[in-house]
Design a protein around this motif. Structure first.
Motif, PDB file in Angstrom:
ATOM      1  N   VAL A 115       0.857  -1.262  -0.076  1.00 17.79           N
ATOM      2  CA  VAL A 115       0.164  -0.113  -0.241  1.00 17.79           C
ATOM      3  C   VAL A 115       0.808   1.146  -0.206  1.00 17.79           C
ATOM      4  O   VAL A 115       0.418   2.350   0.381  1.00 17.79           O
ATOM      5  CB  VAL A 115      -0.847   0.082   1.104  1.00 17.79           C
ATOM      6  N   GLU A 116       2.063   1.306  -0.291  1.00 19.43           N
ATOM      7  CA  GLU A 116       2.935   2.334  -0.228  1.00 19.43           C
ATOM      8  C   GLU A 116       2.756   3.395  -1.159  1.00 19.43           C
ATOM      9  O   GLU A 116       3.052   4.664  -1.105  1.00 19.43           O
ATOM     10  CB  GLU A 116       4.659   1.860  -0.511  1.00 19.43           C
ATOM     11  N   LYS A 117       1.996   3.195  -2.308  1.00 20.06           N
ATOM     12  CA  LYS A 117       1.565   4.303  -3.315  1.00 20.06           C
ATOM     13  C   LYS A 117       0.603   5.204  -2.510  1.00 20.06           C
ATOM     14  O   LYS A 117       0.142   6.288  -3.135  1.00 20.06           O
ATOM     15  CB  LYS A 117       1.045   3.762  -4.466  1.00 20.06           C
ATOM     16  N   TYR A 118      -0.179   4.748  -1.472  1.00 18.44           N
ATOM     17  CA  TYR A 118      -1.239   5.442  -1.055  1.00 18.44           C
ATOM     18  C   TYR A 118      -0.617   6.425   0.329  1.00 18.44           C
ATOM     19  O   TYR A 118       0.198   5.929   1.066  1.00 18.44           O
ATOM     20  CB  TYR A 118      -2.295   4.441  -0.526  1.00 18.44           C
ATOM     21  N   SER A 119      -1.182   7.516   0.353  1.00 21.44           N
ATOM     22  CA  SER A 119      -0.986   8.325   1.627  1.00 21.44           C
ATOM     23  C   SER A 119      -1.515   7.692   2.849  1.00 21.44           C
ATOM     24  O   SER A 119      -1.221   7.931   3.821  1.00 21.44           O
ATOM     25  CB  SER A 119      -1.232   9.870   1.422  1.00 21.44           C
ATOM     26  N   TYR A 120      -2.847   7.531   2.737  1.00 18.41           N
ATOM     27  CA  TYR A 120      -3.815   6.942   3.732  1.00 18.41           C
ATOM     28  C   TYR A 120      -4.446   5.722   3.485  1.00 18.41           C
ATOM     29  O   TYR A 120      -4.920   5.774   2.229  1.00 18.41           O
ATOM     30  CB  TYR A 120      -4.735   7.906   4.116  1.00 18.41           C
ATOM     31  N   VAL A 121      -4.415   4.755   4.182  1.00 20.61           N
ATOM     32  CA  VAL A 121      -5.527   3.544   4.162  1.00 20.61           C
ATOM     33  C   VAL A 121      -6.438   3.737   5.478  1.00 20.61           C
ATOM     34  O   VAL A 121      -5.926   3.801   6.339  1.00 20.61           O
ATOM     35  CB  VAL A 121      -4.689   2.308   4.158  1.00 20.61           C
TER      36      VAL A 121
END
Length: 251
Positions: A115-121
């Protein structure tokens, strides 16, 4: 750095899913890449973002390990906001996981390193303290609690904080209380103001300054499969979540 936040409350009807959907959309509007993980068997976050339940192909497949995350993510109408759809099949999965070793870590293993491409999960946890919620808390770096502006909600808050402490002690030492947001707030009511002040006295900086009001547009938006920022961007509800998103980013 990716921030994984579980949005939780063991009680239903306190604005948890509404917060996941609208905060996610508002963060995306602020140019953040966001992934919503619908861990609730009711799958309301999924329908609230205009997508249909994925059955055995969404969160069920992710949690059971039959398919990787990148095959299950779907786009939403909001640019920058993605979703892993939930389904009612998750209720049965909780029973299946209960007999397996390491059952608390299934979601953590599915998300870590992917999930590194997301700023927030944002993880929408079920309104319970069962195994699915524990998986959400174990996978998260922080917990956001939604609390209705009534005294009974404050009593329930203490139980939630105890649960967070237990999860931190047993399975996830990095887990922190990210913040508490008061929902269904009406500043005209003395009781609501008193509850907010009492919450601030107990929680200090953990309490978000932004409150989420009772708002017709927030209630109507899910039936149209849209977050409030798309359904009525000038509504009070949409504005409150944009404000909350700014606070989240500042933290």
């Amino acid at each position: 750095m990716t921030r994984i936040i579980a949005v939780a409350n063991q009680k239903g009807g306190v604005g948890k899913t509404t917060t996941v959907v609208n905060l996610g959309a508002s963060l995306a509007v602020h140019d953040k890449d966001v992934l919503v993980v619908d861990l609730d068997p009711q799958a309301n976050a999924t329908s609230g973002l205009g997508r249909s339940q994925a059955g055995l192909g969404g969160m069920y497949a992710l949690m059971s390990g039959s398919r990787p995350l990148d095959e299950l993510v779907v786009k939403t109408e909001v640019e920058g906001l993605d979703l892993v759809p939930g389904s009612t099949d998750l209720a049965g999965l909780e029973t299946e996981l209960a007999v397996q070793d390491g059952r608390e870590y299934f979601l953590d293993k599915a998300l870590r390193g992917r999930v590194e491409k997301y700023s927030y999960v944002l993880i929408d946890c079920p309104p319970s303290l069962g195994l699915l919620t524990v998986n959400g808390l174990v996978a998260a770096d922080g917990v956001m609690l939604t609390v209705q502006s009534e005294y009974y909600a404050l009593e329930g808050l203490s139980h939630l904080l105890q649960t967070i402490a237990r999860v931190r002690s047993a399975w996830n030492r990095r887990l922190l209380l990210f913040g508490v947001v008061v929902t269904m707030y009406d500043s005209r009511l003395k009781l609501n103001r008193e509850v907010f002040e009492e919450a601030r006295a107990h929680l200090g900086e953990a309490l978000f300054k932004t409150t989420i009001p009772r708002n017709v547009k927030l209630s109507e938006a899910p039936s149209h499969g849209k977050p409030a920022i798309l359904y009525d961007p000038f509504s009070k509800g949409a504005g409150s979540y944009l404000s909350l998103a700014r606070e989240v980013i500042e933290r």
